[in-house]
Scaffold this motif. Sequence first.
Motif, short mmCIF file in Angstrom:
data_model
loop_
_atom_site.label_atom_id
_atom_site.label_comp_id
_atom_site.label_asym_id
_atom_site.label_seq_id
_atom_site.Cartn_x
_atom_site.Cartn_y
_atom_site.Cartn_z
N PRO A 170 21.33 37.13 32.95
CA PRO A 170 21.05 36.17 31.92
C PRO A 170 22.26 36.26 30.80
CG PRO A 170 19.67 38.41 31.66
CD PRO A 170 20.55 38.27 33.18
N MET A 171 23.15 35.39 30.82
CA MET A 171 24.47 35.36 29.95
C MET A 171 25.12 34.00 29.98
SD MET A 171 27.31 37.59 31.92
CE MET A 171 26.47 39.11 32.00
N GLY A 172 25.39 33.85 28.84
CA GLY A 172 26.21 32.57 28.90
C GLY A 172 27.52 32.21 28.93
N TRP A 173 28.37 31.33 28.59
CA TRP A 173 29.62 31.09 29.23
C TRP A 173 30.39 32.29 28.31
CZ3 TRP A 173 33.49 29.40 25.67
CH2 TRP A 173 32.91 29.05 24.85
N GLY A 174 30.16 32.26 27.21
CA GLY A 174 30.94 33.26 26.42
C GLY A 174 30.88 34.76 26.88
N MET A 175 29.71 35.23 27.32
CA MET A 175 29.74 36.61 27.84
C MET A 175 30.31 36.48 29.45
SD MET A 175 28.56 38.80 26.13
CE MET A 175 28.11 40.00 27.19
N THR A 176 30.25 35.35 30.23
CA THR A 176 31.05 35.22 31.25
C THR A 176 32.65 35.38 31.12
OG1 THR A 176 29.33 33.67 32.15
CG2 THR A 176 31.21 33.74 33.42
N LEU A 177 33.01 34.79 30.13
CA LEU A 177 34.31 34.81 29.75
C LEU A 177 34.61 36.13 29.40
CD1 LEU A 177 37.07 33.38 28.80
CD2 LEU A 177 36.06 33.12 26.54
N LEU A 178 33.96 36.96 28.57
CA LEU A 178 34.44 38.55 28.39
C LEU A 178 34.15 39.09 29.49
CD1 LEU A 178 32.51 38.72 24.82
CD2 LEU A 178 34.93 38.40 25.21
N LEU A 179 33.39 38.95 30.39
CA LEU A 179 33.05 39.75 31.63
C LEU A 179 34.41 39.52 32.52
CD1 LEU A 179 31.28 41.22 33.88
CD2 LEU A 179 30.58 38.94 34.58
N GLY A 180 34.89 38.21 32.70
CA GLY A 180 35.88 38.26 33.49
C GLY A 180 37.53 38.74 32.83
N ILE A 181 37.52 38.78 31.47
CA ILE A 181 38.53 39.39 30.87
C ILE A 181 38.41 40.83 31.04
CG2 ILE A 181 39.48 40.07 28.37
CD1 ILE A 181 38.89 37.00 27.71
N GLY A 182 37.33 41.45 30.94
CA GLY A 182 36.98 43.01 31.17
C GLY A 182 37.18 43.27 32.67
N GLY A 183 37.15 42.49 33.50
CA GLY A 183 37.57 42.48 34.91
C GLY A 183 39.09 42.80 34.94
N GLN A 184 39.72 41.83 34.36
CA GLN A 184 41.26 42.09 34.16
C GLN A 184 41.66 43.06 33.39
OE1 GLN A 184 43.04 38.57 32.38
NE2 GLN A 184 41.83 37.17 33.83
N ALA A 185 41.09 43.56 32.49
CA ALA A 185 41.59 44.93 31.57
C ALA A 185 41.30 45.90 32.39
CB ALA A 185 40.72 44.90 30.14
N LEU A 186 40.48 46.14 33.25
CA LEU A 186 40.20 47.19 34.01
C LEU A 186 41.60 47.93 34.66
CD1 LEU A 186 36.60 46.93 35.91
CD2 LEU A 186 37.45 48.49 33.62
N GLY A 187 42.68 47.29 34.79
CA GLY A 187 43.99 47.52 35.28
C GLY A 187 44.16 47.28 36.74
N ILE A 188 43.13 46.80 37.25
CA ILE A 188 43.32 46.39 38.87
C ILE A 188 44.22 45.30 38.93
CG2 ILE A 188 42.17 45.98 41.03
CD1 ILE A 188 39.65 47.65 39.85
N TYR A 189 43.91 44.29 38.04
CA TYR A 189 44.90 43.13 38.31
C TYR A 189 46.23 42.99 37.54
CZ TYR A 189 45.63 38.26 37.07
OH TYR A 189 46.36 37.05 36.93
N ARG A 190 47.00 42.63 38.05
CA ARG A 190 48.44 42.79 37.63
C ARG A 190 48.71 41.19 37.88
NH1 ARG A 190 47.99 47.01 35.24
NH2 ARG A 190 48.14 48.94 36.56
N ALA A 191 49.37 40.55 36.90
CA ALA A 191 49.86 39.24 36.93
C ALA A 191 50.89 39.22 38.05
CB ALA A 191 50.27 38.73 35.37
N GLY A 192 50.69 38.02 38.68
CA GLY A 192 51.61 37.50 39.64
C GLY A 192 51.37 38.20 41.30
N GLN A 193 50.15 39.05 41.35
CA GLN A 193 49.84 39.63 42.68
C GLN A 193 48.66 38.78 43.07
OE1 GLN A 193 48.87 43.76 41.81
NE2 GLN A 193 51.20 44.49 41.97
N PRO A 194 48.81 38.41 44.18
CA PRO A 194 47.67 37.62 44.91
C PRO A 194 46.36 38.32 44.98
CG PRO A 194 49.78 37.12 46.10
CD PRO A 194 50.03 38.32 45.16
N ALA A 195 46.49 39.69 45.43
CA ALA A 195 45.38 40.57 45.64
C ALA A 195 44.84 40.98 44.31
CB ALA A 195 45.69 41.83 46.51
#
Length: 73
Positions: free
Chosen positions: A26-51
């Motif tokens: 139960p969350m809106g699009w704003g929380m979905t946005l923050l969730l995705g940014i949090g997923g990026q901030a965990l450090g697994i994501y590196r810009a330019g890497q497909p995986a």
Amino acid sequence: MGILGTLLIGLLIGAVARFLKPGEQPMGWGMTLLLGIGGQALGIYRAGQPAGFVGAVLGAIVLLVVFGYLRKS
């Protein structure tokens, strides 16, 4: 990547994570946005890497699970 790119990718990652995790989140699009940014901030994501996108989605799913446990208590 600029701020707009981060926001768009974050929204996409959050939406994919919410789609892949079973159950209702139960969350809106704003929380979905923050969730995705949090997923990026965990450090697994590196810009330019497909995986990196997959890693960010997995990180967002972990955050969804933690959010679910915190919401229940």
